[in-house]
Design a protein around this motif. Structure first.
Motif, PDB file in Angstrom:
ATOM      1  N   ALA A 212      -7.712   6.886  -7.361  1.00  0.00           N
ATOM      2  CA  ALA A 212      -6.221   7.123  -8.036  1.00  0.00           C
ATOM      3  C   ALA A 212      -6.276   7.705  -9.339  1.00  0.00           C
ATOM      4  CB  ALA A 212      -5.383   6.175  -7.830  1.00  0.00           C
ATOM      5  N   ALA A 213      -5.609   8.737  -9.954  1.00  0.00           N
ATOM      6  CA  ALA A 213      -5.755   9.349 -11.084  1.00  0.00           C
ATOM      7  C   ALA A 213      -4.741   8.564 -12.182  1.00  0.00           C
ATOM      8  CB  ALA A 213      -5.164  10.645 -11.102  1.00  0.00           C
ATOM      9  N   ASP A 214      -3.865   7.750 -11.366  1.00  0.00           N
ATOM     10  CA  ASP A 214      -2.791   7.033 -12.277  1.00  0.00           C
ATOM     11  C   ASP A 214      -2.062   5.672 -11.842  1.00  0.00           C
ATOM     12  OD1 ASP A 214      -0.737   7.899 -11.012  1.00  0.00           O
ATOM     13  OD2 ASP A 214      -0.583   9.850 -12.044  1.00  0.00           O
ATOM     14  N   SER A 215      -1.594   5.080 -12.152  1.00  0.00           N
ATOM     15  CA  SER A 215      -0.749   3.946 -11.632  1.00  0.00           C
ATOM     16  C   SER A 215       0.080   4.128 -10.424  1.00  0.00           C
ATOM     17  CB  SER A 215       0.036   3.011 -12.562  1.00  0.00           C
ATOM     18  OG  SER A 215       0.929   3.762 -13.275  1.00  0.00           O
ATOM     19  N   ARG A 216       0.696   5.155 -10.560  1.00  0.00           N
ATOM     20  CA  ARG A 216       1.512   5.696  -9.489  1.00  0.00           C
ATOM     21  C   ARG A 216       0.887   5.939  -8.080  1.00  0.00           C
ATOM     22  NH1 ARG A 216       5.535  10.628 -10.487  1.00  0.00           N
ATOM     23  NH2 ARG A 216       6.250   9.097 -12.279  1.00  0.00           N
ATOM     24  N   GLU A 217      -0.201   6.702  -8.538  1.00  0.00           N
ATOM     25  CA  GLU A 217      -1.038   7.108  -7.300  1.00  0.00           C
ATOM     26  C   GLU A 217      -1.810   5.840  -6.700  1.00  0.00           C
ATOM     27  OE1 GLU A 217      -4.209  10.170  -7.685  1.00  0.00           O
ATOM     28  OE2 GLU A 217      -2.451  11.523  -8.612  1.00  0.00           O
ATOM     29  N   LEU A 218      -2.022   4.904  -7.527  1.00  0.00           N
ATOM     30  CA  LEU A 218      -2.612   3.788  -7.048  1.00  0.00           C
ATOM     31  C   LEU A 218      -1.564   3.111  -6.150  1.00  0.00           C
ATOM     32  CD1 LEU A 218      -4.915   1.766  -7.157  1.00  0.00           C
ATOM     33  CD2 LEU A 218      -3.769   0.620  -9.040  1.00  0.00           C
ATOM     34  N   TRP A 219      -0.386   2.782  -6.554  1.00  0.00           N
ATOM     35  CA  TRP A 219       0.608   2.209  -5.652  1.00  0.00           C
ATOM     36  C   TRP A 219       0.797   3.012  -4.284  1.00  0.00           C
ATOM     37  CZ3 TRP A 219       2.134  -2.032  -4.211  1.00  0.00           C
ATOM     38  CH2 TRP A 219       3.351  -2.297  -3.467  1.00  0.00           C
ATOM     39  N   GLN A 220       0.636   4.359  -4.466  1.00  0.00           N
ATOM     40  CA  GLN A 220       0.822   5.179  -3.143  1.00  0.00           C
ATOM     41  C   GLN A 220      -0.061   4.652  -2.189  1.00  0.00           C
ATOM     42  OE1 GLN A 220       3.136   7.220  -2.105  1.00  0.00           O
ATOM     43  NE2 GLN A 220       4.363   6.530  -4.031  1.00  0.00           N
ATOM     44  N   LEU A 221      -1.465   4.392  -2.481  1.00  0.00           N
ATOM     45  CA  LEU A 221      -2.441   4.173  -1.592  1.00  0.00           C
ATOM     46  C   LEU A 221      -2.118   2.746  -0.809  1.00  0.00           C
ATOM     47  CD1 LEU A 221      -5.761   4.026  -3.968  1.00  0.00           C
ATOM     48  CD2 LEU A 221      -5.138   5.877  -2.010  1.00  0.00           C
TER      49      LEU A 221
ATOM     50  N   LEU B 109       1.580  -8.265   4.504  1.00  0.00           N
ATOM     51  CA  LEU B 109       1.234  -8.155   2.745  1.00  0.00           C
ATOM     52  C   LEU B 109      -0.427  -8.362   3.030  1.00  0.00           C
ATOM     53  CD1 LEU B 109       3.867 -10.038   1.261  1.00  0.00           C
ATOM     54  CD2 LEU B 109       3.555  -7.605   1.098  1.00  0.00           C
ATOM     55  N   PHE B 110      -0.845  -9.504   3.796  1.00  0.00           N
ATOM     56  CA  PHE B 110      -2.169  -9.647   4.133  1.00  0.00           C
ATOM     57  C   PHE B 110      -3.047  -8.680   4.428  1.00  0.00           C
ATOM     58  CE2 PHE B 110      -5.679 -11.256   6.502  1.00  0.00           C
ATOM     59  CZ  PHE B 110      -6.323 -12.282   5.834  1.00  0.00           C
ATOM     60  N   LEU B 111      -2.739  -7.714   5.396  1.00  0.00           N
ATOM     61  CA  LEU B 111      -3.423  -6.958   6.051  1.00  0.00           C
ATOM     62  C   LEU B 111      -3.615  -5.534   5.203  1.00  0.00           C
ATOM     63  CD1 LEU B 111      -2.530  -7.174   9.702  1.00  0.00           C
ATOM     64  CD2 LEU B 111      -4.650  -7.858   8.876  1.00  0.00           C
ATOM     65  N   THR B 112      -2.371  -5.393   4.341  1.00  0.00           N
ATOM     66  CA  THR B 112      -2.466  -4.283   3.543  1.00  0.00           C
ATOM     67  C   THR B 112      -3.235  -4.629   2.338  1.00  0.00           C
ATOM     68  OG1 THR B 112      -0.323  -3.750   4.241  1.00  0.00           O
ATOM     69  CG2 THR B 112      -0.935  -2.792   2.190  1.00  0.00           C
ATOM     70  N   GLY B 113      -3.223  -5.717   1.757  1.00  0.00           N
ATOM     71  CA  GLY B 113      -4.122  -5.999   0.510  1.00  0.00           C
ATOM     72  C   GLY B 113      -5.766  -5.974   0.980  1.00  0.00           C
ATOM     73  N   VAL B 114      -5.890  -6.400   2.199  1.00  0.00           N
ATOM     74  CA  VAL B 114      -7.374  -6.581   2.580  1.00  0.00           C
ATOM     75  C   VAL B 114      -7.808  -5.232   2.761  1.00  0.00           C
ATOM     76  CG1 VAL B 114      -8.788  -7.136   4.648  1.00  0.00           C
ATOM     77  CG2 VAL B 114      -7.208  -8.680   3.774  1.00  0.00           C
ATOM     78  N   ASN B 115      -7.202  -4.653   3.652  1.00  0.00           N
ATOM     79  CA  ASN B 115      -7.748  -3.136   4.062  1.00  0.00           C
ATOM     80  C   ASN B 115      -7.822  -2.016   3.095  1.00  0.00           C
ATOM     81  OD1 ASN B 115      -8.653  -3.408   6.906  1.00  0.00           O
ATOM     82  ND2 ASN B 115      -6.416  -4.181   6.874  1.00  0.00           N
ATOM     83  N   VAL B 116      -6.690  -2.104   1.885  1.00  0.00           N
ATOM     84  CA  VAL B 116      -6.527  -1.236   0.848  1.00  0.00           C
ATOM     85  C   VAL B 116      -7.484  -1.553  -0.271  1.00  0.00           C
ATOM     86  CG1 VAL B 116      -4.984   0.100  -0.419  1.00  0.00           C
ATOM     87  CG2 VAL B 116      -4.315  -0.221   1.930  1.00  0.00           C
TER      88      VAL B 116
END
Length: 514
Positions: free
Chosen positions: A254-263, A317-324
């Motif tokens: 990700a280029a910036d924080s917004r792109e990071l959250w988009q992931l 939340l658990f599965l999203t945090g784990v996989n991303v």
């Protein structure tokens, strides 16, 4: 009237907030040690890109809050359902009811197990639904066996000997690519969703018996339910030819924080749907059983519904945090360390992770207290905790040796299980039951979500076979309590005998003096 209702509502919200905070703190204690170790490695010998590091930290936060909500939901909904269903089906006094309901519960609870979902996503060549389905059927079948064992008072060690002879006999015909996966499946099914539900179910079934051994026989359900997935995956390997190559987990960019959250935001809808499908059978089963048999008060039903919602949000939340965030960082870190000129450092790093994973696992503290109470303080909780940590550290170190050398998991599992089964004939029965139940306690969420990807990344960098050499980490960790707790059982037995001998000698001396 309104003022009183408002006061009750505020009190209830306050209690829920307090309990949730306790659960989040427990999750924080589990995740924090790995997070600190990762940061130390990133800043020293294994640097990773900034975006991947930030994704890992965001994933860690989601993991902490997800585990907190999930465990709160399991306590609020899954444990009460298990206890009431267990008591209701045994009151019917009909064997076929126990068998059918037990099988259904085993299947639907296992499908929702987060550790199993994480493992299934990492096995190449086998569709997730097929692997999860096979494991769920295995758990359901062996939950029936475990419940019948309680009702008919069959000794646990005899069943374990019988089924593990079948397991290792069948292993001779299983393709090598499935062997480690099969034993890992047995470790991940005894996770935060399955264990509370099954243990509560066992207590409900045992309550129908009036003899003194009923409460002790309620232990051992998880032990037998861990055998079912191993056999199920082995049988699956004989009928389903797996064909697929390992694909490294892509590193977040990700280029910036917004792109990071988009992931993360991109994956949330997918897991909202996936978790809804997983939890729907549990909700439907509860609704049907409530109408037919339970008929609980409306307040109790509402509380369970809220608990299921907590479980749902926590799993998302658990599965999203784990996989991303979590798994990609673990895999990349393992790959970086394995490419160092001193790749052997994987062994001490793995042992360090194993030590802290067990020390931080909340369920381990419950187990330590349980053993201390059973032995009336003869085995202190600190001794139990230290011995478990040493055992898990050694087992993770051996798993890293397998990654480096390609050593077959057979050379470690066969002696380990053989020693555990032999000891079961010499230690008090309760220690055997607790030991075999506790494999899932040691192999908590961090093992499947971080240690396994870490081993896979290292194995990939070294050019090894991912499925045969990297898988097996969970199995090694799950085997540790079988040996550790029964060794403590031998110590306890020796102390009892020694105390009895001293008392007899003192009595003899008193008689002589008289």
């Amino acid at each position: 009237m309104l003022e009183r209702l408002k006061k009750k509502w505020i009190e209830r919200v306050g209690r829920t907030r307090t309990i949730l905070w306790e659960k989040v703190r427990e999750a924080l204690a589990s995740v924090l040690p790995i997070t600190v170790i990762v940061l130390l490695l990133c800043f020293t010998i294994a640097p990773i890109p900034n975006a991947a590091l930030l994704a890992f930290l965001v994933g860690a936060v989601l993991l902490i809050f997800g585990m907190g909500l999930f465990t709160l939901g399991a306590d609020t909904a899954m444990t009460p359902i298990g206890e009431r269903v267990g008591a209701a089906m045994t009151r019917s006094r009909k064997l076929w009811v126990v068998m059918i309901v037990g099988f259904l519960i085993g299947v639907i609870v296992t499908v929702s197990e987060p550790d199993l979902q994480v493992l299934a996503q990492q096995v190449p060549g086998v569709p997730n639904a097929l692997l999860v389905g096979a494991v769920a059927v295995g758990v359901g079948a062996f939950l029936v066996v475990a419940l019948l064992r309680i009702l008919f008072r069959v000794p646990l060690n005899r069943l374990l000997v019988f089924f593990y002879i079948i397991v290792f006999g069948l292993a001779a015909f299983v393709p090598g690519d499935f062997l480690a996966v099969a034993f890992d499946s047995g470790g991940v099914t005894t996770g935060p969703m399955t264990v509370p539900f099954i243990m509560a179910l066992g207590l409900g079934v045992a309550s129908i018996r009036s003899d003194e051994g009923a409460s002790q026989d309620s232990f051992g359900l998880v032990a037998l339910c861990s055998v079912g997935p191993i056999l199920a995956v082995m049988i699956l390997s004989l009928v389903f030819p797996a064909a697929g190559a390992y694909t490294p987990t892509p590193l977040p960019d990700a280029a910036d924080s917004r792109e990071l959250w988009q992931l993360f935001a991109h994956d949330f809808p997918e897991y909202f749907k996936e978790v809804a499908v997983s939890l729907a059978p549990i909700a439907a089963f509860f609704a049907v059983f409530q109408v037919i048999s339970l008929r609980m008060p409306r307040k109790r039903v509402l509380k369970i519904v809220v608990g299921i919602l907590y479980t749902y949000l926590g799993l998302v939340l658990f599965l999203t945090g784990v996989n991303v965030g979590f798994m990609p960082a673990g895999s990349f870190l393992g790959r970086q360390i394995a490419q160092l000129p001193y790749a052997w450092i994987l062994i001490p790093i793995g042992m360090l992770m194993g030590w802290f994973i067990v020390q931080a696992e909340p369920a381990v503290h419950v187990l330590n207290k349980q053993v201390e109470e059973i032995t009336s303080g003869a085995i202190p909780g600190k001794a139990m905790s230290t011995s478990l940590s040493i055992g898990v550290a050694v087992s993770v170190g051996l798993a890293m040796v397998r990654v480096l050398t390609g050593l077959s998991i057979f050379w470690l599992l066969i002696p380990g299980y053989l020693a555990a089964i032999v000891m079961s004939f010499f230690v008090p029965k309760i220690f055997t039951a607790i030991a075999f139940d506790s494999g899932g306690v040691a192999s908590g969420p961090m093992t499947a979500t971080f240690l396994l990807p870490f081993a896979q990344g290292a194995c990939d960098a070294l050019g090894g076979n991912i499925v045969t050499d990297a898988f097996g980490v969970v199995a090694m960790v799950a085997m540790t309590p079988l040996l550790t707790i029964q060794m403590l059982g031998l110590v306890y037995q020796w102390k009892l005998n020694h105390t009895a001998q001293e008392e007899a000698e003192e009595l003899d001396e008193e008689i002589i003096d008289l």
